[in-house]
Each structure stands twice: as structure tokens, then as C-alpha cells.
Design an enzyme around this catalytic site. Structure first.
Site, PDB file in Angstrom:
ATOM      1  N   ASN A 110       0.219  -3.095   0.315  1.00  0.00           N
ATOM      2  CA  ASN A 110       0.202  -2.400   1.598  1.00  0.00           C
ATOM      3  C   ASN A 110       0.018  -0.905   1.312  1.00  0.00           C
ATOM      4  O   ASN A 110       0.920  -0.251   0.821  1.00  0.00           O
ATOM      5  CB  ASN A 110       1.538  -2.664   2.324  1.00  0.00           C
ATOM      6  CG  ASN A 110       1.652  -1.920   3.638  1.00  0.00           C
ATOM      7  OD1 ASN A 110       0.690  -1.298   4.093  1.00  0.00           O
ATOM      8  ND2 ASN A 110       2.825  -1.971   4.245  1.00  0.00           N
ATOM      9  N   PHE A 111      -1.167  -0.397   1.635  1.00  0.00           N
ATOM     10  CA  PHE A 111      -1.462   1.018   1.346  1.00  0.00           C
ATOM     11  C   PHE A 111      -0.742   1.965   2.311  1.00  0.00           C
ATOM     12  O   PHE A 111      -0.681   3.161   2.069  1.00  0.00           O
ATOM     13  CB  PHE A 111      -2.975   1.288   1.463  1.00  0.00           C
ATOM     14  CG  PHE A 111      -3.804   0.783   0.306  1.00  0.00           C
ATOM     15  CD1 PHE A 111      -3.254   0.032  -0.718  1.00  0.00           C
ATOM     16  CD2 PHE A 111      -5.170   1.084   0.233  1.00  0.00           C
ATOM     17  CE1 PHE A 111      -4.034  -0.417  -1.788  1.00  0.00           C
ATOM     18  CE2 PHE A 111      -5.958   0.645  -0.825  1.00  0.00           C
ATOM     19  CZ  PHE A 111      -5.399  -0.103  -1.831  1.00  0.00           C
ATOM     20  N   LYS A 112      -0.277   1.451   3.436  1.00  0.00           N
ATOM     21  CA  LYS A 112       0.332   2.289   4.483  1.00  0.00           C
ATOM     22  C   LYS A 112      -0.652   3.410   4.850  1.00  0.00           C
ATOM     23  O   LYS A 112      -1.843   3.141   4.980  1.00  0.00           O
ATOM     24  CB  LYS A 112       1.691   2.803   4.021  1.00  0.00           C
ATOM     25  CG  LYS A 112       2.596   1.648   3.561  1.00  0.00           C
ATOM     26  CD  LYS A 112       4.005   2.039   3.271  1.00  0.00           C
ATOM     27  CE  LYS A 112       4.811   0.817   2.864  1.00  0.00           C
ATOM     28  NZ  LYS A 112       6.211   1.104   2.589  1.00  0.00           N
ATOM     29  N   HIS A 131       6.391  -4.987  10.403  1.00  0.00           N
ATOM     30  CA  HIS A 131       6.848  -4.128   9.294  1.00  0.00           C
ATOM     31  C   HIS A 131       7.937  -3.177   9.797  1.00  0.00           C
ATOM     32  O   HIS A 131       7.843  -2.651  10.910  1.00  0.00           O
ATOM     33  CB  HIS A 131       5.672  -3.342   8.699  1.00  0.00           C
ATOM     34  CG  HIS A 131       6.017  -2.734   7.377  1.00  0.00           C
ATOM     35  ND1 HIS A 131       6.795  -1.603   7.259  1.00  0.00           N
ATOM     36  CD2 HIS A 131       5.747  -3.134   6.108  1.00  0.00           C
ATOM     37  CE1 HIS A 131       6.968  -1.324   5.967  1.00  0.00           C
ATOM     38  NE2 HIS A 131       6.341  -2.249   5.254  1.00  0.00           N
ATOM     39  N   GLU A 136      11.748  -7.599   3.317  1.00  0.00           N
ATOM     40  CA  GLU A 136      11.735  -6.249   2.756  1.00  0.00           C
ATOM     41  C   GLU A 136      12.981  -5.488   3.216  1.00  0.00           C
ATOM     42  O   GLU A 136      12.998  -4.931   4.330  1.00  0.00           O
ATOM     43  CB  GLU A 136      10.498  -5.487   3.241  1.00  0.00           C
ATOM     44  CG  GLU A 136       9.185  -6.154   2.882  1.00  0.00           C
ATOM     45  CD  GLU A 136       8.026  -5.168   2.938  1.00  0.00           C
ATOM     46  OE1 GLU A 136       7.495  -4.840   1.876  1.00  0.00           O
ATOM     47  OE2 GLU A 136       7.682  -4.715   4.037  1.00  0.00           O
ATOM     48  N   GLY A 154      10.348   2.122  -0.817  1.00  0.00           N
ATOM     49  CA  GLY A 154       9.976   3.487  -1.185  1.00  0.00           C
ATOM     50  C   GLY A 154      11.090   4.280  -1.854  1.00  0.00           C
ATOM     51  O   GLY A 154      10.993   5.500  -1.990  1.00  0.00           O
ATOM     52  N   SER A 192      10.194  -1.574  -3.532  1.00  0.00           N
ATOM     53  CA  SER A 192      10.193  -1.012  -4.893  1.00  0.00           C
ATOM     54  C   SER A 192       9.834  -2.028  -5.979  1.00  0.00           C
ATOM     55  O   SER A 192      10.331  -1.942  -7.104  1.00  0.00           O
ATOM     56  CB  SER A 192      11.533  -0.332  -5.196  1.00  0.00           C
ATOM     57  OG  SER A 192      11.742   0.737  -4.296  1.00  0.00           O
TER      58      SER A 192
END
Ligand code: 13P
Length: 230
Positions: free
Chosen positions: A6-8, A88, A157, A163, A194
Site C-alpha cells: 500500500n503506497f498510501k 483502512h 492492521e 508506521g 511495520s
């Protein structure tokens, strides 16, 4: 195993193309049973060549229409995109997507036959209350969600692990996945938070983990392909 990136809000159209070309070469030797998904930002969506699936991080639940700033199914169809992330925690928290909105989005994309990676996760104050509170919180995130949908993949998640560089422990992942697997009738279940080259082997060897959804470590094609080939 499923390896999803997931590049966000990272990478541009140009850098995504470079990434995809490198990825295509790097994962030629991946195991046939493993699958790879990439979720670039919407401006970088395109039809890419390679042994991976490209999905959307988000879209508005409509074919098209007057939804300023959003994209719909028409914009995804242009590139043959049929996979989407729903629920998300960043969208739930920052974009104020309520469970009701998330469930509507899920229902819409299910109706469209999309493969849905449905994300759930608890904040730290809930984790600190103990396992029972965690499960109660997570199960509430299935309200209005058709868990029998055969194109659903769930991603667990924990928000406090996203992060932060600090993933959940093996015990935390293991107990949560075991309970979730029962609740979702053994549907594929990814862990996110992470995940990185240094802990990928440990994470994917946990019973009940069918793959990972990776943010930060997936921004670098070297690191992400190292994880895929681990
Ligand atoms: P990180 O891998 O940066 O913790 O992000 C996880 C995530 O939110 C993927 O959707």
C-alpha cells in the site's frame, strides 16, 4: 502467501512506473502460489505488465457522477482494475469513514464483483484494555459486511503498529489471527503494521497469517521484493 504493498500518498506516476518495471523483473522467481498486489495512489493507476495485481486504495461507490475529487468504477475500468482496499484505518480516522459508510462501500464493490481487501484494526487504548476488548472492537468492524463474500481478503492492521516501526508481537498476531480466522470462516487473513524484511519470515510463519499488507517498507522496490522472495 499474499504480499500486498500500500503506497498510501507516496510515489508519483513516474516513480510508480519505474517501481513496477523493477518489480516485474525482481519477482520472476517468486513461488507460483504466492501473489503480489500493489496499491499505488490513484494518479499512478495504469495497466502494468507483470506477475502482480494492481488495485485501488480507495474509490467512491459509484460508476461515475458528481463526486468532486473522487474516482469511481469508470476510472478504474479504464485500467482493468478490479481490486480495492476498503476500511483502512487511515480512511476511517482521517477521512471520517464510519462503519456504515465502509459497509456501503463494501456492498457496492462486492456488487461490482471486485476483490476487496477489507481492513480492520484497533487503536492502542483498546489493545491496552486486553484481548477481549480487542476482539469486541474488531468484530464490530464486520457490522454490515458480508463475510461470506468469496472475493474478500481481510487485513488485520493494529493501528498502533502502523508506521511506527514496531510491529505487533508474534503472540499478539497469533492470538488475534486465530480468533479472527474463526469469525471469518477461514477467509485469507493478512497482517499489516511495520512488516519489513527484518521480521517478514517470522510474521508469515505464524499460523493463521496468509500474507502481509505493507506500507513503509514497500515503498522501496528492493525491500518489498526481498519480502516477496523471503
Ligand atoms: P506500515 O507498513 O508503514 O506500518 O503500514 C501498514 C499499512 O497501513 C498498510 O496498509
Amino acid at each position: 502467501m499474499i504480499f500486498a504493498a500500500n503506497f498510501k500518498t507516496n510515489h508519483t506516476r513516474a516513480s510508480t512506473r519505474i517501481y513496477m518495471e523493477a518489480l516485474k523483473e525482481k519477482i520472476v522467481s517468486k513461488k507460483a502460489e504466492d501473489s503480489v498486489y500493489i496499491f499505488p495512489p490513484s494518479t499512478a493507476l495504469d495497466a502494468f505488465e507483470g506477475n502482480f495485481t494492481v488495485g485501488a486504495q480507495n474509490a467512491y461507490p459509484a460508476q461515475n457522477g458528481a463526486y468532486t475529487g473522487e474516482i469511481g468504477v469508470e476510472q478504474l475500468e479504464e485500467f482493468g482494475i478490479q481490486t480495492i482496499l476498503v476500511g483502512h484505518s487511515e480512511r476511517r480516522e482521517m477521512m471520517a469513514e464510519t462503519q456504515e459508510k465502509v459497509a456501503q462501500k463494501f456492498a457496492f464493490f462486492k456488487e461490482q464483483g471486485f476483490e476487496i481487501i477489507y481492513c480492520i484494526g484497533e487503536p492502542l487504548h483498546i489493545r491496552e484494555k486486553g484481548f477481549e476488548s480487542v476482539m469486541q472492537y474488531l468484530l464490530a468492524q464486520f457490522e454490515g459486511i458480508d463475510i461470506a463474500y468469496d472475493k474478500m481478503i481481510v487485513a488485520y492492521e493494529p493501528i498502533w503498529a502502523i508506521g511506527t516501526g514496531r510491529s505487533a508481537t508474534v503472540d499478539e498476531i497469533s492470538s488475534t489471527h486465530r480468533a479472527l480466522k474463526k469469525a471469518i470462516n477461514d477467509k485469507p487473513l493478512l497482517y499489516g503494521g511495520s512488516a519489513k524484511p527484518a521480521n517478514i519470515k517470522e510474521i508469515i510463519s505464524i499460523a493463521g497469517v496468509d500474507g502481509v499488507l505493507v506500507g513503509s517498507a514497500a515503498l522501496d522496490v528492493e525491500k518489498f521484493s526481498e519480502m516477496v522472495l523471503s
